[in-house]
Design a protein around this motif. Structure first.
Motif, mmCIF file in Angstrom:
data_model
loop_
_atom_site.group_PDB
_atom_site.id
_atom_site.type_symbol
_atom_site.label_atom_id
_atom_site.label_comp_id
_atom_site.label_asym_id
_atom_site.label_seq_id
_atom_site.Cartn_x
_atom_site.Cartn_y
_atom_site.Cartn_z
ATOM 1 N N PRO A 118 -8.194 -0.106 10.225
ATOM 2 C CA PRO A 118 -8.273 -0.225 11.518
ATOM 3 C C PRO A 118 -7.532 -1.351 12.188
ATOM 4 C CG PRO A 118 -10.143 -0.309 10.881
ATOM 5 C CD PRO A 118 -9.333 -0.274 9.566
ATOM 6 N N GLU A 119 -7.810 -2.513 11.562
ATOM 7 C CA GLU A 119 -7.360 -3.754 12.177
ATOM 8 C C GLU A 119 -5.970 -4.055 11.699
ATOM 9 O OE1 GLU A 119 -9.548 -5.201 14.224
ATOM 10 O OE2 GLU A 119 -10.932 -3.663 14.110
ATOM 11 N N LYS A 120 -5.317 -4.901 12.600
ATOM 12 C CA LYS A 120 -4.145 -5.542 12.186
ATOM 13 C C LYS A 120 -4.052 -6.405 10.999
ATOM 14 C CE LYS A 120 -0.683 -8.833 14.185
ATOM 15 N NZ LYS A 120 -0.290 -9.710 15.300
ATOM 16 N N ASP A 121 -5.054 -6.987 10.774
ATOM 17 C CA ASP A 121 -5.316 -7.933 9.479
ATOM 18 C C ASP A 121 -5.082 -6.886 8.271
ATOM 19 O OD1 ASP A 121 -5.121 -10.137 10.829
ATOM 20 O OD2 ASP A 121 -7.273 -10.259 10.544
ATOM 21 N N ASP A 122 -5.823 -5.747 8.032
ATOM 22 C CA ASP A 122 -6.074 -5.013 7.159
ATOM 23 C C ASP A 122 -4.428 -4.442 6.928
ATOM 24 O OD1 ASP A 122 -8.608 -5.265 6.843
ATOM 25 O OD2 ASP A 122 -9.052 -3.517 8.583
ATOM 26 N N ARG A 123 -3.962 -3.771 8.195
ATOM 27 C CA ARG A 123 -2.513 -3.251 7.915
ATOM 28 C C ARG A 123 -1.632 -4.162 7.441
ATOM 29 N NH1 ARG A 123 -4.706 -1.001 12.508
ATOM 30 N NH2 ARG A 123 -3.607 -2.437 13.959
ATOM 31 N N GLN A 124 -1.690 -5.429 7.504
ATOM 32 C CA GLN A 124 -0.695 -6.331 7.116
ATOM 33 C C GLN A 124 -0.943 -6.440 5.759
ATOM 34 O OE1 GLN A 124 -1.031 -9.741 9.900
ATOM 35 N NE2 GLN A 124 0.485 -8.739 11.050
ATOM 36 N N THR A 125 -2.264 -6.776 5.402
ATOM 37 C CA THR A 125 -2.705 -6.877 3.917
ATOM 38 C C THR A 125 -1.854 -5.689 2.805
ATOM 39 O OG1 THR A 125 -4.667 -8.223 4.467
ATOM 40 C CG2 THR A 125 -4.666 -6.959 2.409
ATOM 41 N N VAL A 126 -2.328 -4.521 3.554
ATOM 42 C CA VAL A 126 -1.847 -3.231 2.647
ATOM 43 C C VAL A 126 -0.265 -3.431 2.763
ATOM 44 C CG1 VAL A 126 -1.718 -0.619 2.920
ATOM 45 C CG2 VAL A 126 -3.735 -1.858 3.487
ATOM 46 N N CYS A 127 0.254 -3.556 3.886
ATOM 47 C CA CYS A 127 1.884 -3.657 3.649
ATOM 48 C C CYS A 127 2.319 -4.664 2.539
ATOM 49 C CB CYS A 127 2.077 -4.300 5.215
ATOM 50 S SG CYS A 127 4.165 -4.600 5.480
ATOM 51 N N ARG A 128 1.719 -5.984 2.563
ATOM 52 C CA ARG A 128 2.154 -7.140 1.474
ATOM 53 C C ARG A 128 1.631 -6.389 0.304
ATOM 54 N NH1 ARG A 128 -0.573 -10.339 5.551
ATOM 55 N NH2 ARG A 128 1.199 -11.381 6.865
ATOM 56 N N CYS A 129 0.566 -5.634 -0.094
ATOM 57 C CA CYS A 129 0.238 -5.156 -1.292
ATOM 58 C C CYS A 129 1.355 -4.230 -1.548
ATOM 59 C CB CYS A 129 -1.201 -4.753 -1.188
ATOM 60 S SG CYS A 129 -2.447 -5.737 -0.795
ATOM 61 N N LEU A 130 1.487 -3.091 -0.915
ATOM 62 C CA LEU A 130 2.642 -2.085 -1.171
ATOM 63 C C LEU A 130 3.828 -2.553 -1.602
ATOM 64 C CD1 LEU A 130 1.135 0.641 1.302
ATOM 65 C CD2 LEU A 130 0.605 0.344 -1.483
ATOM 66 N N LYS A 131 4.277 -3.622 -0.735
ATOM 67 C CA LYS A 131 5.296 -4.118 -0.799
ATOM 68 C C LYS A 131 5.778 -4.847 -2.151
ATOM 69 C CE LYS A 131 8.649 -7.250 1.779
ATOM 70 N NZ LYS A 131 8.768 -8.145 2.950
ATOM 71 N N ASP A 132 4.794 -5.667 -2.446
ATOM 72 C CA ASP A 132 4.846 -6.377 -3.704
ATOM 73 C C ASP A 132 4.754 -5.320 -4.799
ATOM 74 O OD1 ASP A 132 4.321 -8.624 -5.361
ATOM 75 O OD2 ASP A 132 2.346 -7.916 -6.026
ATOM 76 N N THR A 133 3.988 -4.414 -4.667
ATOM 77 C CA THR A 133 4.066 -3.315 -6.014
ATOM 78 C C THR A 133 5.339 -2.739 -6.021
ATOM 79 O OG1 THR A 133 1.551 -2.847 -5.585
ATOM 80 C CG2 THR A 133 3.111 -1.243 -6.865
ATOM 81 N N ALA A 134 5.754 -2.267 -4.920
ATOM 82 C CA ALA A 134 7.233 -1.619 -4.940
ATOM 83 C C ALA A 134 8.290 -2.598 -5.284
ATOM 84 C CB ALA A 134 7.532 -1.230 -3.461
ATOM 85 N N THR A 135 8.369 -3.786 -5.169
ATOM 86 C CA THR A 135 9.115 -4.877 -5.496
ATOM 87 C C THR A 135 9.143 -5.030 -6.885
ATOM 88 O OG1 THR A 135 9.047 -5.993 -3.507
ATOM 89 C CG2 THR A 135 10.127 -7.189 -5.228
ATOM 90 N N LYS A 136 8.074 -5.132 -7.680
ATOM 91 C CA LYS A 136 7.703 -5.057 -8.916
ATOM 92 C C LYS A 136 8.195 -3.709 -9.864
ATOM 93 C CE LYS A 136 4.083 -8.283 -8.642
ATOM 94 N NZ LYS A 136 2.832 -8.771 -9.093
ATOM 95 N N ASN A 137 8.230 -2.552 -9.300
ATOM 96 C CA ASN A 137 8.389 -1.364 -9.798
ATOM 97 C C ASN A 137 9.990 -1.110 -9.334
ATOM 98 O OD1 ASN A 137 8.860 1.311 -10.835
ATOM 99 N ND2 ASN A 137 6.752 1.797 -10.589
ATOM 100 N N PRO A 138 11.078 -1.203 -9.990
ATOM 101 C CA PRO A 138 12.361 -0.882 -9.470
ATOM 102 C C PRO A 138 12.691 0.787 -9.354
ATOM 103 C CG PRO A 138 12.631 -1.815 -11.709
ATOM 104 C CD PRO A 138 11.026 -1.966 -11.135
ATOM 105 N N LYS A 139 11.598 1.490 -10.075
ATOM 106 C CA LYS A 139 12.194 2.927 -9.796
ATOM 107 C C LYS A 139 11.588 3.625 -8.635
ATOM 108 C CE LYS A 139 11.547 3.581 -14.948
ATOM 109 N NZ LYS A 139 11.053 4.446 -16.038
#
Length: 115
Positions: free
Chosen positions: A63-84
């Protein structure tokens, strides 16, 4: 056969637990929420109902901006590490699940711009 039934149930339980509003979300919770989407993210097609439920719970848990930014960074990091994982599939996922995060899912997303 038994393992095939137990794993989706465990994912549902964990996703439901992480959706408590007002508590900071972790990368582990975000990745667990998106785990049912992995097949779609790599292969396209249509996301599963479990994937979309995870997306909806992830939206509710941020619900909070900080939470959404955290999730964005987490998912971006995961996607970057998985080239598939295909960026096009990731960017289309929220729309296919009927979830508006206000920012496209992409490895090119600037997470600082997430509101």
């Amino acid at each position: 056969m038994r393992k095939l039934v137990v794993l989706p149930l465990l994912v549902i339980v964990f996703v439901s637990m992480m959706a408590e509003e007002g508590k900071a979300i972790t990368c582990s919770q975000a990745n667990l929420s998106m785990a049912p989407c992995l097949s779609y993210l790599m292969n396209g097609g249509n996301p599963s109902a479990l994937c979309c439920k995870g997306m909806k719970n992830l939206k509710k848990a941020t619900p909070e901006k900080d939470d959404r930014q955290t999730v964005c960074r987490c998912l971006k990091d995961t996607a970057t590490k998985n080239p598939k994982i295909k960026d096009d599939n990731a960017s289309q996922l929220p729309g296919k699940c009927g979830v508006d995060f206000g920012v496209p899912f992409s490895t090119g997303t600037n997470c600082d711009s997430v509101n």
